[in-house]
Design a protein around this motif. Structure first.
Motif, short mmCIF file in Angstrom:
data_model
loop_
_atom_site.label_atom_id
_atom_site.label_comp_id
_atom_site.label_asym_id
_atom_site.label_seq_id
_atom_site.Cartn_x
_atom_site.Cartn_y
_atom_site.Cartn_z
N TYR A 369 8.18 18.45 -71.94
CA TYR A 369 6.78 18.49 -72.31
C TYR A 369 5.92 18.67 -71.31
O TYR A 369 6.41 18.71 -69.96
N CYS A 370 4.83 19.17 -71.18
CA CYS A 370 3.82 19.51 -70.01
C CYS A 370 3.09 18.50 -69.79
O CYS A 370 2.26 18.03 -70.86
N ASN A 371 2.87 17.81 -68.72
CA ASN A 371 1.74 17.18 -68.26
C ASN A 371 1.97 15.69 -69.05
O ASN A 371 0.87 15.01 -69.40
N ASP A 372 3.16 15.22 -69.18
CA ASP A 372 3.45 13.97 -69.86
C ASP A 372 4.12 13.07 -68.93
O ASP A 372 4.65 13.48 -68.03
N ILE A 389 11.04 14.71 -67.02
CA ILE A 389 9.89 14.72 -66.28
C ILE A 389 9.19 16.01 -66.33
O ILE A 389 9.86 16.96 -66.37
N SER A 390 7.90 16.11 -66.46
CA SER A 390 7.17 17.52 -66.72
C SER A 390 7.15 18.22 -65.32
O SER A 390 7.27 18.03 -64.34
#
Length: 390
Positions: A369-372, A389-390
């Motif tokens: 995922y992005c920006n999680d 880790i994003s």
């Protein structure tokens, strides 16, 4: 006196060491541009099509030549690395089809969008990624454009959405990207590519229908390289006029081996979409020199003579080279210098792609995922956990 003689000697030795070809190229007066006739496109539901003449500047010609030669050499290097078992898994090469990826890019803006199928290396390069990043992704290394996790079929760049492994599945996605362009009020288009093998899929016709209903700025592009895997188009399709397949969507059939034809047709199609008229369909008639993938030698369903005939009469790099040399846009020596530079770039990239480390196992769950915030991902069984880790 001795100092003066030494200075003269240094100057003379410098001149002597300068390659004769570079002196020749530098001293020659080239034309700034030239006008060429190009093949007229076949049209469907269009009163007029792209122009039948076009101007090629010396600067653009040299740029297109370098890009096509880079794609060609990169694919040949990928073939070599695959046979050495340095590249594994699926690998689909596009040598022979260079006029498509370079010509399409020449006809759109960097802010426009492009999505394609699994024969994606050329488009990944023309969309702005380096040869190092592409070859390193093919070899599964950390320096790859997908950090070694995507491989041949899953490469991405800004405004480039892959590289998609499921046959035809990228076409509805492309219509969705075009919907986003319209929804956000941006003057952008999406080039949505698929092959003749995917052209008979139902989801493609569903995407046609939605795009036409909502007047989406989507250019549907069928790269017709004559064979879907090992099946010729005549054996797979009741109608091989792929540019007419949209029925209610206008279409044009383009010589996909001529970069200038592809460029002008792309400009025409993009302008059509930007004007708010809805989608348009392009069929690029092209040819692949390699088999469908690395497991296909490519000669069981077509003859070696057929491949050689295309190479000798319609090779896209040869066609551009002949035009430029015959119109005094470049010299043979200058183009040979570009060839040498491209070969060196490819060799350097291949060395990086074989020396760069592979990603460690603990990074398997990264970048899902992005920006999680970081979280744990279950592995092959419930006792194996990986941190994401994003």
């Amino acid at each position: 006196m001795r100092k003066m003689l030494a200075a003269v000697s240094r100057v003379l030795s410098g001149v002597a060491q300068k390659p004769a070809s570079r002196v020749l190229v530098a001293s020659r007066n080239f034309a700034n541009d030239a006008t060429f006739e190009i093949k007229k496109c076949d049209l469907h539901r269009l009163e007029e099509g792209p122009p039948v003449t076009t101007v090629l500047t010396r600067e653009d010609g040299l740029k297109y030549y370098r890009m096509m030669q880079t794609v060609r050499r990169m694919e040949l290097k990928a073939d070599q690395l695959y046979k050495q078992k340095i590249i594994r898994g699926f690998c689909h090469l596009c040598d022979g089809q260079e006029a498509c990826c370079v010509g399409l890019e020449a006809g759109i803006n960097p802010t426009d969008h492009l999505i394609t199928a699994y024969r994606a290396h050329g488009f990944t390069f023309t969309r702005g990624l380096s040869v190092r990043e592409i070859l390193a992704e093919l070899t599964g290394r950390r320096g790859g454009c997908g950090k070694g996790k995507g491989g041949s079929m899953h490469m991405y760049a800004k405004n480039f959405y892959g590289g998609n492994g499921i046959v035809g599945a990228q076409v509805p996605l492309g219509a969705g990207i075009a919907l986003a362009c319209k929804y956000n009020g941006k003057d952008e288009v999406c080039l949505t590519l698929y092959g003749d093998g995917a052209a008979n899929q139902g989801q493609i016709f569903e995407a046609y229908n939605m795009a036409a209903l909502w007047k989406l700025p989507c250019v549907f592009i069928c790269e017709n390289n004559r064979y879907g895997m090992g099946t010729s188009v005549e054996r797979a399709a009741a109608s091989t006029d792929y540019y007419k397949r949209g029925d209610f969507i206008p279409g044009l059939r383009v010589d996909g081996m001529d970069i200038l034809c592809v460029r002008e047709a792309t400009r025409f199609a993009a302008a059509y979409c930007r004007s708010g008229k809805g989608p348009i369909l392009m069929e690029l008639q092209t040819y692949r020199y390699h088999g469908h993938s690395m497991s296909d030698p490519g000669v069981s369903y077509r003859t070696r003579e057929e491949i050689q005939e295309v190479r000798s009469k319609s090779d896209p790099i040869m066609l551009l080279k002949d035009r430029m040399v015959n119109s005094n846009l470049a010299s043979v020596e200058e183009l040979k210098e570009i060839d040498v530079e491209v070969r060196k770039e490819i060799e350097d990239a291949a060395q990086f792609a074989t020396a760069d480390p592979e990603p460690p196992l603990e990074e398997l769950g990264y970048h899902i995922y992005c920006n999680d915030p970081p979280f744990e991902v279950r592995g092959a069984n419930q006792w194996i956990k990986f941190k994401s880790i994003s």
